[in-house]
Motif scaffolding. Structure first.
Motif, PDB file in Angstrom:
ATOM      1  N   ALA A  42       0.199   0.045  -0.385  1.00  0.00           N
ATOM      2  CA  ALA A  42      -0.195  -0.458  -1.708  1.00  0.00           C
ATOM      3  C   ALA A  42      -0.006   0.613  -2.769  1.00  0.00           C
ATOM      4  O   ALA A  42       0.440   0.327  -3.881  1.00  0.00           O
ATOM      5  CB  ALA A  42      -1.642  -0.938  -1.677  1.00  0.00           C
ATOM      6  N   ALA A  43      -0.312   1.868  -2.452  1.00  0.00           N
ATOM      7  CA  ALA A  43      -0.138   2.958  -3.409  1.00  0.00           C
ATOM      8  C   ALA A  43       1.334   3.215  -3.714  1.00  0.00           C
ATOM      9  O   ALA A  43       1.690   3.571  -4.830  1.00  0.00           O
ATOM     10  CB  ALA A  43      -0.792   4.235  -2.881  1.00  0.00           C
ATOM     11  N   ILE A  44       2.200   3.012  -2.738  1.00  0.00           N
ATOM     12  CA  ILE A  44       3.641   3.185  -2.952  1.00  0.00           C
ATOM     13  C   ILE A  44       4.186   2.060  -3.821  1.00  0.00           C
ATOM     14  O   ILE A  44       4.962   2.287  -4.751  1.00  0.00           O
ATOM     15  CB  ILE A  44       4.387   3.225  -1.600  1.00  0.00           C
ATOM     16  CG1 ILE A  44       4.027   4.493  -0.841  1.00  0.00           C
ATOM     17  CG2 ILE A  44       5.898   3.116  -1.803  1.00  0.00           C
ATOM     18  CD1 ILE A  44       4.429   4.469   0.622  1.00  0.00           C
ATOM     19  N   VAL A  45       3.766   0.842  -3.557  1.00  0.00           N
ATOM     20  CA  VAL A  45       4.263  -0.327  -4.277  1.00  0.00           C
ATOM     21  C   VAL A  45       3.745  -0.352  -5.716  1.00  0.00           C
ATOM     22  O   VAL A  45       4.475  -0.666  -6.640  1.00  0.00           O
ATOM     23  CB  VAL A  45       3.864  -1.620  -3.540  1.00  0.00           C
ATOM     24  CG1 VAL A  45       4.191  -2.851  -4.346  1.00  0.00           C
ATOM     25  CG2 VAL A  45       4.538  -1.672  -2.175  1.00  0.00           C
ATOM     26  N   ASP A  46       2.466  -0.039  -5.902  1.00  0.00           N
ATOM     27  CA  ASP A  46       1.852  -0.066  -7.233  1.00  0.00           C
ATOM     28  C   ASP A  46       0.922   1.138  -7.374  1.00  0.00           C
ATOM     29  O   ASP A  46      -0.288   1.010  -7.213  1.00  0.00           O
ATOM     30  CB  ASP A  46       1.074  -1.368  -7.424  1.00  0.00           C
ATOM     31  CG  ASP A  46       0.515  -1.528  -8.827  1.00  0.00           C
ATOM     32  OD1 ASP A  46       0.864  -0.719  -9.714  1.00  0.00           O
ATOM     33  OD2 ASP A  46      -0.273  -2.464  -9.039  1.00  0.00           O
ATOM     34  N   PRO A  50      -5.130  -1.119  -8.578  1.00  0.00           N
ATOM     35  CA  PRO A  50      -6.374  -0.899  -7.848  1.00  0.00           C
ATOM     36  C   PRO A  50      -6.108  -0.816  -6.354  1.00  0.00           C
ATOM     37  O   PRO A  50      -5.099  -1.330  -5.867  1.00  0.00           O
ATOM     38  CB  PRO A  50      -7.197  -2.151  -8.180  1.00  0.00           C
ATOM     39  CG  PRO A  50      -6.170  -3.193  -8.457  1.00  0.00           C
ATOM     40  CD  PRO A  50      -5.014  -2.462  -9.096  1.00  0.00           C
ATOM     41  N   PRO A  51      -6.987  -0.168  -5.605  1.00  0.00           N
ATOM     42  CA  PRO A  51      -6.789  -0.128  -4.152  1.00  0.00           C
ATOM     43  C   PRO A  51      -6.837  -1.539  -3.571  1.00  0.00           C
ATOM     44  O   PRO A  51      -7.599  -2.376  -4.029  1.00  0.00           O
ATOM     45  CB  PRO A  51      -7.968   0.700  -3.647  1.00  0.00           C
ATOM     46  CG  PRO A  51      -8.752   1.108  -4.817  1.00  0.00           C
ATOM     47  CD  PRO A  51      -8.154   0.506  -6.051  1.00  0.00           C
ATOM     48  N   HIS A  52      -6.006  -1.785  -2.586  1.00  0.00           N
ATOM     49  CA  HIS A  52      -5.937  -3.110  -1.970  1.00  0.00           C
ATOM     50  C   HIS A  52      -6.553  -3.100  -0.585  1.00  0.00           C
ATOM     51  O   HIS A  52      -6.176  -3.863   0.269  1.00  0.00           O
ATOM     52  CB  HIS A  52      -4.475  -3.563  -1.859  1.00  0.00           C
ATOM     53  CG  HIS A  52      -3.830  -3.739  -3.190  1.00  0.00           C
ATOM     54  ND1 HIS A  52      -3.983  -4.877  -3.934  1.00  0.00           N
ATOM     55  CD2 HIS A  52      -3.061  -2.914  -3.918  1.00  0.00           C
ATOM     56  CE1 HIS A  52      -3.310  -4.745  -5.071  1.00  0.00           C
ATOM     57  NE2 HIS A  52      -2.750  -3.564  -5.078  1.00  0.00           N
TER      58      HIS A  52
END
Length: 67
Positions: A42-46, A50-52
Motif C-alpha cells: 500500500a505504501a508503494i502504490v500510494d 492512509p495506511p491500508h
C-alpha cells in the motif's frame, strides 16, 4: 477506515532468509507477515495515502528486494 475485504491472493516468492526476516519483523511488531506485506505494498502504490492495514503504527522497515 473502511473494513478490509481480503478476498484476493497475491503470491510473492522470496528466499528463505527474507521469509524468516519477514516473520521475525511481524513477531516483533505484534502483527502478521501478511499485514506487513499489505502495508508495504500500500505504501508503494500510494505513499501519501492512509495506511491500508489494521496493524498498529510501527517504524518504517525497509525490505530487501531480490536481485
Amino acid at each position: 477506515m473502511r473494513p478490509l475485504n481480503l478476498d484476493t491472493i497475491l503470491i510473492v516468492r522470496t528466499d528463505r532468509e527474507l521469509h524468516a526476516a519477514l516473520h521475525g519483523a511481524a513477531r516483533r511488531e505484534g502483527t502478521t507477515a501478511s499485514a506487513l506485506v499489505r502495508k508495504a505494498v500500500a505504501a508503494i502504490v500510494d505513499p501519501d495515502g492512509p495506511p491500508h492495514s489494521p496493524t498498529p503504527a510501527a517504524s518504517a522497515m525497509p525490505l530487501q528486494a531480490a536481485a
